[in-house]
Design an enzyme around this catalytic site. Structure first.
Site, PDB file in Angstrom:
ATOM      1  CG  HIS A 239     -14.196 -83.122  -4.650  1.00 11.41           C
ATOM      2  ND1 HIS A 239     -15.178 -82.919  -3.704  1.00 11.41           N
ATOM      3  CD2 HIS A 239     -13.122 -82.422  -4.223  1.00 11.41           C
ATOM      4  CE1 HIS A 239     -14.705 -82.125  -2.750  1.00 11.41           C
ATOM      5  NE2 HIS A 239     -13.466 -81.817  -3.053  1.00 11.41           N
ATOM      6  CD  GLU A 408      -4.366 -79.684  -0.283  1.00 11.05           C
ATOM      7  OE1 GLU A 408      -5.151 -79.723   0.679  1.00 11.05           O
ATOM      8  OE2 GLU A 408      -4.515 -80.384  -1.317  1.00 11.05           O
TER       9      GLU A 408
END
Length: 443
Positions: A239, A408
């Site tokens: 993150h 993704e």
């Protein structure tokens, strides 16, 4: 979205309530950023789902009682003085006319809330959110208990509404799918723009700026989450949002970014070389993650589940890591031990919708009473995002160090299998290199 969509959603929620019950869903409140400034307002997802109303500090009361309105919106009254400073308010009269429900001013909340609670069997609300509303409801119930001799009837149950709303939101309707398809298209083009802009010597935040600029130009004023632009070793921080480092020749850059459109999130990750050309090691590891993503995507179909999708990806990753010498041992034992999780350190994906990590159960109670995996059904929308992260100093050959790769996409479960909503952004090695070479990014 048309008002009829929200009317239908409220009707579905009403049908799920216990007889003679009410449900209370609060809007979000504005949040202070610093003295006399606020963060951009973002509506509570459940409140938005059932109203499409984008003002703060409102309350929706839903009921299946015959003596109450099916839906009552409490909102801020018109106030010209406040609107001059802080923006226009719809007001109860216009809300009632345009939203196909009854509406009243927030100043009447105490009285109307007591009327709704009095005589209801159960009150549904978010028990872990909005402590002020929970306290107000609790106080009203205690007051009703004290007035039982006068004929008042206090509810016997407080029920967390989150499970009901999550189950409903898990299956997307046609209007939601249309918005999310568009969000995926906008986000895919933003990733393409970042690839085209990328050059050694530029900075991570400049790629982020290109992405955000494209979002806004296409009607998505805000990202669905803080964009991740991690180059080199920064990609190993899952993150990472500092986005402050200079892009260096020879490094990979991992971008995880998606726009928010009409409240709905897209969520795309792509990894590509800063210089426009993969090194041999980068290409080998990248192709392994891509193969794992294809295997995982192929497992997305009705009746499948996240466990099967995860197994498909882990099989490919383990075989590949063993072949590259990053893992050592016997294949089947490595698979059984989930040895690839040393480098694939997150889940294969998550539900996607009004929240980027959307609501919805991953486990359900099976027919035998045992916990089972939530099966995929048409209308579910999820991400598939295998990745490999090999930080500096890992127990591998140094040539693999500081490599981080995630790929993704956003998949809609269909009756035939799945529909990839974000396939427009390249992910094949040749396609990425050709795109970057055409934009002058190959050195």
């Amino acid at each position: 979205m048309e008002n009829s969509v929200f009317v239908q959603r409220r009707a579905q929620l009403i049908a799920a309530l216990q007889p003679d019950s009410v449900a209370l869903i609060s809007a979000a409140s504005e949040q202070s950023r610093s003295r006399d400034t606020e963060y951009p307002f973002r509506q509570h997802s459940d409140f938005w789902y059932y109203t499409g109303f984008n003002e703060p500090d409102a309350l929706l009361i839903i009921s299946n009682r015959t003596d109450l309105a099916p839906a009552l919106l409490l909102c801020r009254d018109k106030d010209p003085a406040q609107e001059v400073w802080h923006g226009r308010r719809l007001g109860p009269a216009a809300a009632s006319e345009t939203m196909q429900l009854q509406a009243a001013a927030l100043t009447e909340q105490s009285t109307l809330l007591q009327q709704a609670i009095n005589g209801s069997t159960a009150v549904y609300l978010h028990l872990t959110e909005n402590s002020a509303l929970l306290q107000q409801v609790t106080e009203q119930i205690q007051l009703l208990k004290q007035r039982e001799k006068r004929g008042d009837v206090a509810p016997t149950q407080l029920v967390d509404i989150a499970q009901l709303t999550a189950a409903q939101r898990l299956i997307k309707d046609r209007s939601e799918i249309a918005v999310m398809r568009r969000a995926g298209q906008i986000s895919a083009q933003a990733h393409i723009r970042a690839m085209q802009y990328c050059r050694p010597g530029r900075f991570e935040y400049q790629l982020e700026a290109e992405i955000l600029h494209h979002f806004a130009l296409n009607g998505a004023r805000h990202p669905a989450y803080n964009s991740i632009v991690g180059s080199g070793e920064n990609g190993c921080i899952l993150h990472y949002t500092d986005n402050s480092s200079e892009l260096k020749a020879g490094d990979l850059v991992l971008i995880d970014a998606g726009c928010e459109l009409q409240g709905y999130a897209a969520d795309i990750s792509r990894t590509f070389p800063v210089s426009g050309k993969f090194s041999p090691e980068q290409a080998e590891l990248y192709q392994l993650v891509l193969d794992a993503q294809y295997a995982a995507c192929n497992a997305v179909q009705p009746g499948s589940n996240f466990a099967k999708v995860t197994a498909a990806a882990e099989q490919v990753l383990t075989e590949g890591l063993l072949g590259l010498g990053i893992l050592q041992g016997e294949l089947q034992q490595l698979i059984a031990d989930k040895a690839c999780k040393q480098y694939f350190i997150h889940g294969i994906g998550h539900w996607l919708g009004l929240d980027v990590h959307d609501v919805g159960a991953y486990k359900v109670n099976g027919s035998d009473g045992e916990t089972a995996e939530q099966p995929f059904v048409p209308g579910m929308l999820l991400t598939i995002e295998p990745g490999l992260y090999i930080p500096h100093g890992s127990p591998t050959e140094p040539r693999w160090w500081d490599l981080a790769i995630r790929i993704e996409d956003n998949l809609l479960v269909t009756a035939e299998g799945h529909d990839n909503l974000t396939t427009a952004v390249p992910k094949e090695i040749d396609a990425i290199e050709q795109l970057m070479a055409a934009s002058g990014g190959s050195n």
